[in-house]
Each structure stands twice: as C-alpha cells, then as structure tokens.
Design an enzyme around this catalytic site. Structure first.
Site, short mmCIF file in Angstrom:
data_model
loop_
_atom_site.label_atom_id
_atom_site.label_comp_id
_atom_site.label_asym_id
_atom_site.label_seq_id
_atom_site.Cartn_x
_atom_site.Cartn_y
_atom_site.Cartn_z
CE1 TYR A 34 -3.93 2.05 0.41
CE2 TYR A 34 -2.55 3.35 1.94
CZ TYR A 34 -3.63 3.25 1.18
OH TYR A 34 -4.74 4.23 1.24
CB VAL A 35 3.80 2.32 2.07
CG1 VAL A 35 5.02 3.36 2.04
CG2 VAL A 35 3.00 2.35 3.49
#
Length: 257
Positions: free
Chosen positions: A160-161
């Site tokens: 996600y990051v």
C-alpha cells in the site's frame, strides 16, 4: 438545480471508486458544485442507488460498472462520459484497495498484485483515457487519490505504501508532460478518514485505534469523507488554475508532526 456559482458548474466529471466512501461523497459534492458526473465502480447496486439519489435531486448523473484494473473498462467509462455529457473536464481517480499489514518477508505475491492492480494500474489506466479525452477538447483537470502513505511510511502494508508513492510519481510525471497542453494533474494525500476501507481496518479494537489515529493529527480527529471530496473538487476547479503537479495533504495536520 445547480448553483451558477458552483466550483464545477458546466463541467463533466468522472469519479472512480464512486459506490461508497470518499467516492460517493465526491459524487455528492461535485454535483452540488454544478458538475455532471459519471460514477465508476464495481458494485452496481450502490452505484444505481447513488445515481438515482442524485438524479432525484435534479443533478445530471450516470454510472458505469467497471474494474479500474482493466484498460478496456477505463476506455469504456471515459467514452461513456464523453457520449453522455459531450466532453470530459475533470476526473477524480479515487478507487483504491488495501491488504492487512504484515511483515514484508511474509507477504505473498497475490497481496502485492491486488494492491498494485487497483491503486497503480487503475490510476494509470484511467489517466491515459482521461488525458486523451481532455486533449480532444483543449484541457481539463485530474486529481489522483494518494495518501499520507504516499509521502512517508505508515502502519499500512508495504504494498500500500509503495502503491501510494507510485500514484504521486504518476501525478508528477503527467503534470510535467501535459501542463503546457492545458491539463492540470494533482494528487491529494488523504489522511485517516472514516471510509469503508478504514472502518474495516479498525473493526477490531475500534475505539483505541480511532483514538490513536486522532491523536496523531493536530486537529485531534479523523476526517469525514466529504472533507476529502471538497479538496478534490477545488483542485478540479478553475479556482485552482495555477496548481499543477502538487500533492495536497488533506490529513488534519498528521504530517505536521
């Protein structure tokens, strides 16, 4: 039923991830600000109900069931916006997904692919179609939904990051390439928001997790979905005419610490 002084009066806008959460809030805000909207998501029932609500209030709205990870779906959705409303002036590429955080060395390829397909390929697919449509009519504005996780590492999963950093990279690249052609491309770095995705993450130990998220902000609270939508609407409007390639943090001051 539109306000002649609205930020988006007379504009045709497309919103992905529009069935719930930030996307649904954006649909309501964009319509209130005078836009005709094309709503895109995978869940038809929610899209149909929201479109009916907006139409009943006198707004111009349609929906397209689509998977942002599929290039042909992106092309079809943008074509539908142009066919119904004559052009595409604004787009909010909001659709996103997440997987539960766990150590990177334990995470499987399927989790990585699921996040990248929606959060990065989805933005890539829709931007290409949106840019092509906007070039046909002389310009427009695109806003991509990134995250504070697109600027710094957070407690979110590593895919996600990485995906939200990639969204900001795509935003800057497109802004650089198309700014002189009349298309502004920006991003919002969304903070902790009471959306469906965040609610699911906080399902266990909800009060403690929400309090921890709120304490990290300078406003001491999480965002409500319309607050993110308002920022996207402004960036899509002519009142943000000199904003390009920017990432606007809408995070309650989370990054100020």
């Amino acid at each position: 039923m539109t306000d002649s002084a609205g930020l988006l009066t007379g504009k045709s806008a497309l919103i992905t991830g529009a069935s719930t959460g930030i996307g649904a809030a954006a649909a309501r805000v964009f319509c209130r600000e005078g836009a005709s909207v094309t709503l895109v998501a995978r869940r038809e029932r929610e899209l149909a109900e929201l479109t009916a609500e907006l139409s009943a209030a006198g707004h111009r709205a349609q929906y397209v069931v689509a998977d942002v990870a599929r290039r042909e779906d992106a092309d079809r959705a943008v074509a539908a916006a142009v066919a119904e409303f004559g052009r595409l002036d604004a787009a909010f590429n909001n659709a996103g997904t997440a997987v539960p955080p766990e150590p990177m060395h334990l995470m499987d390829d399927a989790s990585f692919d699921a996040v990248m397909d929606v959060n990065v390929r989805g933005v890539w697919n829709f931007m290409r179609a949106e840019l092509a449509a906007m070039l046909e009519t002389g310009g427009g504005a695109i806003v991509n939904n990134s995250s504070t996780a697109g600027l710094v590492a957070t407690v979110a999963s590593s895919p996600y990051v990485a995906s939200k950093h990639a969204v900001i990279g795509l935003t800057k690249a497109a802004a650089h390439e198309y700014g002189a052609l009349g298309i502004r491309v920006n991003a919002v770095a969304t903070g902790a928001t009471r959306s469906e995705m965040m609610t699911g993450w906080m399902a266990q130990d909800h009060p403690a997790r929400e309090q921890a998220m709120a304490r990290r902000t300078v406003l001491s609270r999480m965002a409500d979905t319309p607050e993110i939508a308002e920022a996207a609407a402004w960036l899509c409007s002519d009142r943000a005419s000199y904003v390009a390639g920017a990432t606007l943090a809408v995070d309650g001051g989370w990054l100020a610490h």
